[in-house]
Scaffold this active site. Structure first.
Site, mmCIF file in Angstrom:
data_model
loop_
_atom_site.group_PDB
_atom_site.id
_atom_site.type_symbol
_atom_site.label_atom_id
_atom_site.label_comp_id
_atom_site.label_asym_id
_atom_site.label_seq_id
_atom_site.Cartn_x
_atom_site.Cartn_y
_atom_site.Cartn_z
ATOM 1 N N CYS A 111 7.590 -18.109 -74.871
ATOM 2 C CA CYS A 111 6.404 -18.953 -74.661
ATOM 3 C C CYS A 111 5.629 -18.549 -73.415
ATOM 4 C CB CYS A 111 6.822 -20.409 -74.560
ATOM 5 S SG CYS A 111 7.465 -21.033 -76.101
ATOM 6 N N GLU A 117 13.494 -14.277 -69.955
ATOM 7 C CA GLU A 117 12.301 -15.110 -69.795
ATOM 8 C C GLU A 117 12.420 -15.862 -68.476
ATOM 9 O OE1 GLU A 117 11.250 -17.784 -72.984
ATOM 10 O OE2 GLU A 117 9.315 -18.074 -72.001
ATOM 11 N N ASN A 158 4.469 -14.159 -79.641
ATOM 12 C CA ASN A 158 5.856 -14.651 -79.622
ATOM 13 C C ASN A 158 6.077 -15.523 -80.847
ATOM 14 O OD1 ASN A 158 8.427 -15.571 -78.665
ATOM 15 N ND2 ASN A 158 7.427 -17.389 -77.899
ATOM 16 N N GLU A 159 6.162 -16.825 -80.654
ATOM 17 C CA GLU A 159 6.350 -17.724 -81.802
ATOM 18 C C GLU A 159 4.993 -18.171 -82.294
ATOM 19 O OE1 GLU A 159 8.847 -20.887 -80.433
ATOM 20 O OE2 GLU A 159 10.680 -19.759 -80.820
HETATM 21 O O1 AHR Z 1 14.015 -19.369 -75.178
HETATM 22 C C1 AHR Z 1 13.242 -20.462 -74.849
HETATM 23 C C2 AHR Z 1 12.000 -20.575 -75.712
HETATM 24 O O2 AHR Z 1 12.341 -20.852 -77.015
HETATM 25 C C3 AHR Z 1 11.150 -19.350 -75.822
HETATM 26 O O3 AHR Z 1 10.250 -19.225 -74.794
HETATM 27 C C4 AHR Z 1 10.406 -19.567 -77.088
HETATM 28 O O4 AHR Z 1 10.050 -18.371 -77.716
HETATM 29 C C5 AHR Z 1 11.310 -20.455 -77.900
HETATM 30 O O5 AHR Z 1 10.650 -21.566 -78.338
#
Ligand code: AHR
Length: 648
Positions: free
Chosen positions: A236, A46, A367-368
């Site tokens: 994110c 990321e 993602n989340e």
């Molecule tokens: O790894 C950092 C963040 O943690 C990621 O972007 C997210 O998916 C999680 O909240």
């Protein structure tokens, strides 16, 4: 007095007795219990902590296209320098600079500060490039300079700009000094006007020597993990703080000069570590991610926006009847990766230099994310992807945490929707990892498989250090992933990278400055798993139970069919040594274990960390002698060891 002495001796002998207690484990070699997927241990990239621009992406110039909202961020102009946008070189990055030297000023030009400085090494070559034009009749002379932090003895090279059309000019400069905080300087030496855009400086030695390439040391560190999967471009970051700033993969492919800038979702997230100069150039884009996956032998796993921006932040929702472009993006991405050159997006890939497909097999939608609002959107994506690409595996989300309302709601919904894998995230205390080595023992064997997509042990009292304590806790937990390889198909630590001068989130697997790189103990745990996965799980038990924390011991065993080796992973999280005997059952009468190696990570002080100045914790290897059908070991305290034993 005498009684006291006897009591002391008794206590001592009891203590010694406990220490000397032999833990007898059995490994049944005859019947593997599950296959270990080649994808099992992977990596998650990321763009957080200056992981892409300023990190893995080897570009040394910040804001090379002058597209930051304040055009001169990263630059120090001197003399007559203005930002223009008429008749630009690149329509999606329309800003450029005009430098005028009217002869009255001594100098006119511009400096770039890089990402917390520009890291240059003596003897190394750097490729400078610029798109430029001049309205003047005669060629204009530019001096390109590598400048040390103290300004002494710059390295200079002259280039000429001529003609009214935008033209790319390159020059190779060899640095005579080593400095992590150097600058790039461009001086207009002739009298007249020059327009410049996409001003770039790369080390010539990138990963595999590619222009627009990756930092060689960081890419090598990824390769060395032997990862089975690469999840990208982030968590994110794919959602964005708002829908407008979500990661749109189509903006990250095609000519690098014309990829539009995007805000980085992590620039202001943590007030105490806000970096207003954090943007995404997309120089490291989807094509480069696919290429990296191929280079390091990992299955590519892209994550795409499902039409929800970060639910912690703006929480914007695309109405279901406006979701089509988002779904189309997913379908087009599969075509970009796998379509032949006669397809629209396959042609884009082929034109970029990769006519062969990337053989994409899976995609993560969101993602989340959580709640009904996610599930409704996931269903639309799932239907469309299944219809057009029935072989592509779809990954859904179980929300941002390892348990709780969101998690409990989402798992049954994932089963109902019929995704192939469910992504679980857990950033928890080390103790949680040790206590959860049996987490997957009771998971439903009929439902979707698990992707442990983001995890890391967070040791809060130490400021979330990457110490041995967290690494051992993760190693302990991972024995449970491996034992349950029939359910857990992928696992990736998070986050991957952090720049020591510009991070927002810790702990992270790999830390670096502009010249150096450091692998954490957590990295080495990942590497020891990644290099020693094996192909099939073997039943390993102690008193009829998996070894998952009894007397601080954790263990798992696997067979590696191609080499006919048994691989045993043992963790001792306690400070005291442990006697362990492993009986290998199910071997043929005359079969013997011919010995092999033990690769181990150990230090009596579990607070030990690695630093950029030196890695105290690195895996060491020692031979293991032939042991027949039984291996006796004394495991030191604070120990993780991987035993590879050859079956004769
Ligand atoms: O790894 C950092 C963040 O943690 C990621 O972007 C997210 O998916 C999680 O909240």
């Amino acid at each position: 007095m005498r009684m006291k002495k006897i009591a002391t001796l008794l206590a001592l002998s009891l203590a010694l007795g406990v220490q000397a207690q032999e833990h007898v484990m059995t490994v049944d070699v005859s019947k593997p219990t599950a296959q270990i997927q080649p994808t099992m241990y992977g990596i998650f990239f990321e763009d957080i902590n200056f992981g892409a621009d300023g990190g893995l992406y080897a570009e040394l110039v910040k804001n090379r296209s002058f597209e930051f909202p304040q055009s001169f961020v990263g630059w120090v102009p001197f003399g007559d320098v203005t930002v223009q946008d008429a008749d630009p070189a690149f329509p999606r990055n329309p800003h450029y600079i005009r430098i005028v030297n009217d002869g009255r000023l001594l100098r006119a030009g511009i400096d770039n500060e890089g990402y917390r400085g520009i890291g240059l090494k003596a003897g190394e070559e750097y490729r400078f490039s610029v798109y430029a034009r001049t309205p003047e009749a005669q060629p204009m002379k530019l001096s390109i300079e590598l400048v040390q932090a103290d300004g002494a003895n710059p390295v200079k090279k002259s280039i000429e700009i001529s003609g009214k059309e935008w033209t790319k000019t390159t020059a190779i400069l060899k640095s005579t000094f080593t400095d992590p905080h150097a600058r790039l300087r461009i001086v207009l030496e002739s009298r007249g006007t020059v327009d410049m855009d996409h001003i770039s400086l790369f080390p010539v030695k990138t990963w595999k020597g590619r222009e627009n390439g990756l930092r060689a040391d960081l890419a090598q560190a990824l390769y060395d993990l032997n990862p089975g999967v690469l999840r990208f471009p982030g968590g994110c970051i794919i959602e964005g703080n708002s829908l407008a700033t979500r990661y749109q993969w189509k903006n990250s492919v095609g000519p690098v000069e014309n990829r539009p800038l995007n805000e980085n979702r992590w620039n202001y997230t943590f007030k105490h570590r806000a970096f207003p100069d954090y943007f995404q150039s997309y120089g490291l884009g989807f094509y480069e991610f696919f290429l990296l996956s191929e280079d390091i032998g990992a299955e590519p796993l892209p994550v795409i926006s499902c039409g929800l921006s970060c639910q912690y932040e703006s929480n914007e929702v695309v109405p279901l009847d406006e979701l089509d472009p988002y779904v189309q993006d997913a379908l087009d991405l599969i075509e970009f990766a796998n379509g032949d050159a006669t397809t629209k997006w396959g042609k884009v890939r082929a034109d970029m230099g990769h006519p062969a497909p990337f053989n994409l097999k899976m995609i993560a939608v969101g993602n989340e994310q959580w709640d009904k609002v996610y599930v409704e959107r996931l269903e639309v994506f799932t239907k469309a992807i299944r219809e057009k690409y029935p072989d592509i595996k779809i990954i859904g989300s179980s929300g941002p945490s390892a348990s709780g309302d969101k998690f409990d709601y989402l798992w049954p919904e994932m089963k109902r929707v019929g995704v192939d894998l469910v992504d679980e995230h857990y950033y928890m205390e080390p103790k949680w990892f040790q206590d959860n080595a049996r987490r997957y023992d009771s998971y439903d064997r009929q439902g979707p498989k698990v992707f442990a997509g983001e995890y890391a042990a967070h040791d809060h009292p130490t400021g979330k250090a990457n110490n041995l304590f967290t690494a051992l806790s993760e190693a302990a937990f991972m024995t449970g992933l491996e034992r349950n390889a029939d359910v857990v198909h992928l696992a990736t630590y998070a986050p991957l990278f952090a720049h020591v001068d510009a991070w927002q989130w810790n702990p992270d697997l790999i830390w670096y400055d502009n010249l150096r790189m450091m692998r954490t103990p957590n990295y080495y745990v990942q590497q020891m798993y990644g290099m020693n996965a094996g192909t099939d799980v073997l039943r390993l038990q102690m008193e009829g139970q998996p070894v998952a924390g009894q007397d601080s011991l954790y263990a798992t065993a696997a067979l590696n069919k191609p080499t006919n080796e048994i691989i045993v992973k043992l963790v001792n999280t306690a400070s005291t040594p442990a006697e362990v005997k492993i009986d290998f059952t199910g071997l043929k009468k005359k079969q013997q274990l011919a010995g092999g190696t033990c690769t181990y990570l150990q230090n009596d002080d579990q607070m030990t960390v690695n630093t950029l100045d030196g890695e105290k914790l690195v895996p060491r290897v020692r031979p293991v002698p032939a042991c027949g059908q039984s291996l006796s070991l004394q495991l030191p305290g604070r120990f993780f060891g991987v035993y590879r034993l050859q079956v004769e």
